[in-house]
Design a protein around this motif. Sequence first.
Motif, PDB file in Angstrom:
ATOM      1  N   ASP A  25       0.885  -1.158   0.000  1.00  0.00           N
ATOM      2  CA  ASP A  25       0.000   0.000   0.000  1.00  0.00           C
ATOM      3  C   ASP A  25       0.926   1.212   0.000  1.00  0.00           C
ATOM      4  O   ASP A  25       1.574   1.511   1.004  1.00  0.00           O
ATOM      5  CB  ASP A  25      -0.908  -0.005   1.223  1.00  0.00           C
ATOM      6  CG  ASP A  25      -1.898   1.150   1.243  1.00  0.00           C
ATOM      7  OD1 ASP A  25      -1.619   2.200   0.626  1.00  0.00           O
ATOM      8  OD2 ASP A  25      -2.947   1.005   1.882  1.00  0.00           O
ATOM      9  N   LYS A  26       1.031   1.892  -1.131  1.00  0.00           N
ATOM     10  CA  LYS A  26       1.974   2.998  -1.277  1.00  0.00           C
ATOM     11  C   LYS A  26       1.584   4.226  -0.449  1.00  0.00           C
ATOM     12  O   LYS A  26       2.431   5.051  -0.149  1.00  0.00           O
ATOM     13  CB  LYS A  26       2.095   3.398  -2.752  1.00  0.00           C
ATOM     14  CG  LYS A  26       2.716   2.312  -3.607  1.00  0.00           C
ATOM     15  CD  LYS A  26       2.908   2.780  -5.039  1.00  0.00           C
ATOM     16  CE  LYS A  26       1.821   2.244  -5.912  1.00  0.00           C
ATOM     17  NZ  LYS A  26       2.036   2.539  -7.342  1.00  0.00           N
ATOM     18  N   LEU A  27       0.330   4.325  -0.051  1.00  0.00           N
ATOM     19  CA  LEU A  27      -0.124   5.468   0.734  1.00  0.00           C
ATOM     20  C   LEU A  27       0.440   5.438   2.152  1.00  0.00           C
ATOM     21  O   LEU A  27       0.889   6.451   2.680  1.00  0.00           O
ATOM     22  CB  LEU A  27      -1.657   5.501   0.770  1.00  0.00           C
ATOM     23  CG  LEU A  27      -2.284   6.721   1.415  1.00  0.00           C
ATOM     24  CD1 LEU A  27      -1.941   7.976   0.632  1.00  0.00           C
ATOM     25  CD2 LEU A  27      -3.790   6.552   1.495  1.00  0.00           C
ATOM     26  N   ASN A  28       0.450   4.255   2.781  1.00  0.00           N
ATOM     27  CA  ASN A  28       0.944   4.164   4.158  1.00  0.00           C
ATOM     28  C   ASN A  28       2.191   3.289   4.294  1.00  0.00           C
ATOM     29  O   ASN A  28       2.606   2.974   5.402  1.00  0.00           O
ATOM     30  CB  ASN A  28      -0.169   3.673   5.095  1.00  0.00           C
ATOM     31  CG  ASN A  28      -0.667   2.302   4.737  1.00  0.00           C
ATOM     32  OD1 ASN A  28      -0.013   1.543   4.033  1.00  0.00           O
ATOM     33  ND2 ASN A  28      -1.852   1.965   5.234  1.00  0.00           N
ATOM     34  N   GLY A  45      -6.735  -4.089   1.533  1.00  0.00           N
ATOM     35  CA  GLY A  45      -7.139  -2.690   1.439  1.00  0.00           C
ATOM     36  C   GLY A  45      -8.360  -2.563   0.553  1.00  0.00           C
ATOM     37  O   GLY A  45      -9.369  -3.212   0.768  1.00  0.00           O
ATOM     38  N   GLU A  73     -10.685  -3.351  -8.010  1.00  0.00           N
ATOM     39  CA  GLU A  73     -10.969  -2.445  -6.899  1.00  0.00           C
ATOM     40  C   GLU A  73     -12.305  -2.895  -6.317  1.00  0.00           C
ATOM     41  O   GLU A  73     -13.201  -3.316  -7.060  1.00  0.00           O
ATOM     42  CB  GLU A  73     -11.040  -1.001  -7.378  1.00  0.00           C
ATOM     43  CG  GLU A  73      -9.688  -0.458  -7.779  1.00  0.00           C
ATOM     44  CD  GLU A  73      -9.736   0.997  -8.188  1.00  0.00           C
ATOM     45  OE1 GLU A  73     -10.803   1.488  -8.618  1.00  0.00           O
ATOM     46  OE2 GLU A  73      -8.695   1.658  -8.089  1.00  0.00           O
ATOM     47  N   HIS A  97      -1.328   0.683 -10.772  1.00  0.00           N
ATOM     48  CA  HIS A  97      -2.327   1.249  -9.864  1.00  0.00           C
ATOM     49  C   HIS A  97      -1.682   2.373  -9.064  1.00  0.00           C
ATOM     50  O   HIS A  97      -0.525   2.259  -8.654  1.00  0.00           O
ATOM     51  CB  HIS A  97      -2.865   0.157  -8.926  1.00  0.00           C
ATOM     52  CG  HIS A  97      -4.102   0.553  -8.213  1.00  0.00           C
ATOM     53  ND1 HIS A  97      -4.082   1.262  -7.031  1.00  0.00           N
ATOM     54  CD2 HIS A  97      -5.410   0.346  -8.513  1.00  0.00           C
ATOM     55  CE1 HIS A  97      -5.324   1.469  -6.630  1.00  0.00           C
ATOM     56  NE2 HIS A  97      -6.146   0.929  -7.510  1.00  0.00           N
ATOM     57  N   ALA A  98      -2.408   3.434  -8.838  1.00  0.00           N
ATOM     58  CA  ALA A  98      -1.859   4.601  -8.136  1.00  0.00           C
ATOM     59  C   ALA A  98      -1.513   4.298  -6.680  1.00  0.00           C
ATOM     60  O   ALA A  98      -0.579   4.880  -6.133  1.00  0.00           O
ATOM     61  CB  ALA A  98      -2.856   5.752  -8.200  1.00  0.00           C
ATOM     62  N   ARG A  99      -2.233   3.386  -6.048  1.00  0.00           N
ATOM     63  CA  ARG A  99      -2.032   3.149  -4.613  1.00  0.00           C
ATOM     64  C   ARG A  99      -1.346   1.821  -4.285  1.00  0.00           C
ATOM     65  O   ARG A  99      -0.623   1.728  -3.294  1.00  0.00           O
ATOM     66  CB  ARG A  99      -3.375   3.210  -3.888  1.00  0.00           C
ATOM     67  CG  ARG A  99      -3.241   3.016  -2.403  1.00  0.00           C
ATOM     68  CD  ARG A  99      -4.494   3.343  -1.657  1.00  0.00           C
ATOM     69  NE  ARG A  99      -4.314   3.080  -0.234  1.00  0.00           N
ATOM     70  CZ  ARG A  99      -5.215   3.328   0.679  1.00  0.00           C
ATOM     71  NH1 ARG A  99      -6.367   3.877   0.345  1.00  0.00           N
ATOM     72  NH2 ARG A  99      -4.983   3.048   1.940  1.00  0.00           N
ATOM     73  N   TYR A 100      -1.566   0.775  -5.084  1.00  0.00           N
ATOM     74  CA  TYR A 100      -1.105  -0.562  -4.716  1.00  0.00           C
ATOM     75  C   TYR A 100      -0.117  -1.130  -5.724  1.00  0.00           C
ATOM     76  O   TYR A 100      -0.216  -0.892  -6.924  1.00  0.00           O
ATOM     77  CB  TYR A 100      -2.296  -1.525  -4.597  1.00  0.00           C
ATOM     78  CG  TYR A 100      -3.274  -1.125  -3.534  1.00  0.00           C
ATOM     79  CD1 TYR A 100      -3.008  -1.377  -2.192  1.00  0.00           C
ATOM     80  CD2 TYR A 100      -4.464  -0.485  -3.847  1.00  0.00           C
ATOM     81  CE1 TYR A 100      -3.903  -1.008  -1.202  1.00  0.00           C
ATOM     82  CE2 TYR A 100      -5.361  -0.114  -2.860  1.00  0.00           C
ATOM     83  CZ  TYR A 100      -5.072  -0.369  -1.548  1.00  0.00           C
ATOM     84  OH  TYR A 100      -5.954   0.001  -0.573  1.00  0.00           O
TER      85      TYR A 100
END
Length: 110
Positions: A25-28, A45, A73, A97-100
Amino acid sequence: MLLAAPLAAQEAVNSGGGAVLRALDKLNAKVSDFTIANGATQAMGLIEITLNECRYPKGNPSGDAYAFLTIREAGVPEPVFRGWMVASSPALNPLDHARYDVWVMRCTTS
């Protein structure tokens, strides 16, 4: 003119019972490793990962893994990724993917 390699030259493979995948998870910056069986779906997620099949070189279960994945998603019917991922070459056919990020680590044999 170059022709495709004959079938006899293709690598012999066995099917594994599942696969070990790694997701980021690139966000956290949370990394998760999980085992998933062929035909099963695992939520990570906001994405759902379905493993259709995992293959490895015949007689070498610790060798390279090839996994056919479908990644969606949550709540969206159209997949964001559907295809083969190769453990030794994750950039060959990556999840965009922007987040994963998702990688295949190895096949399981039991």
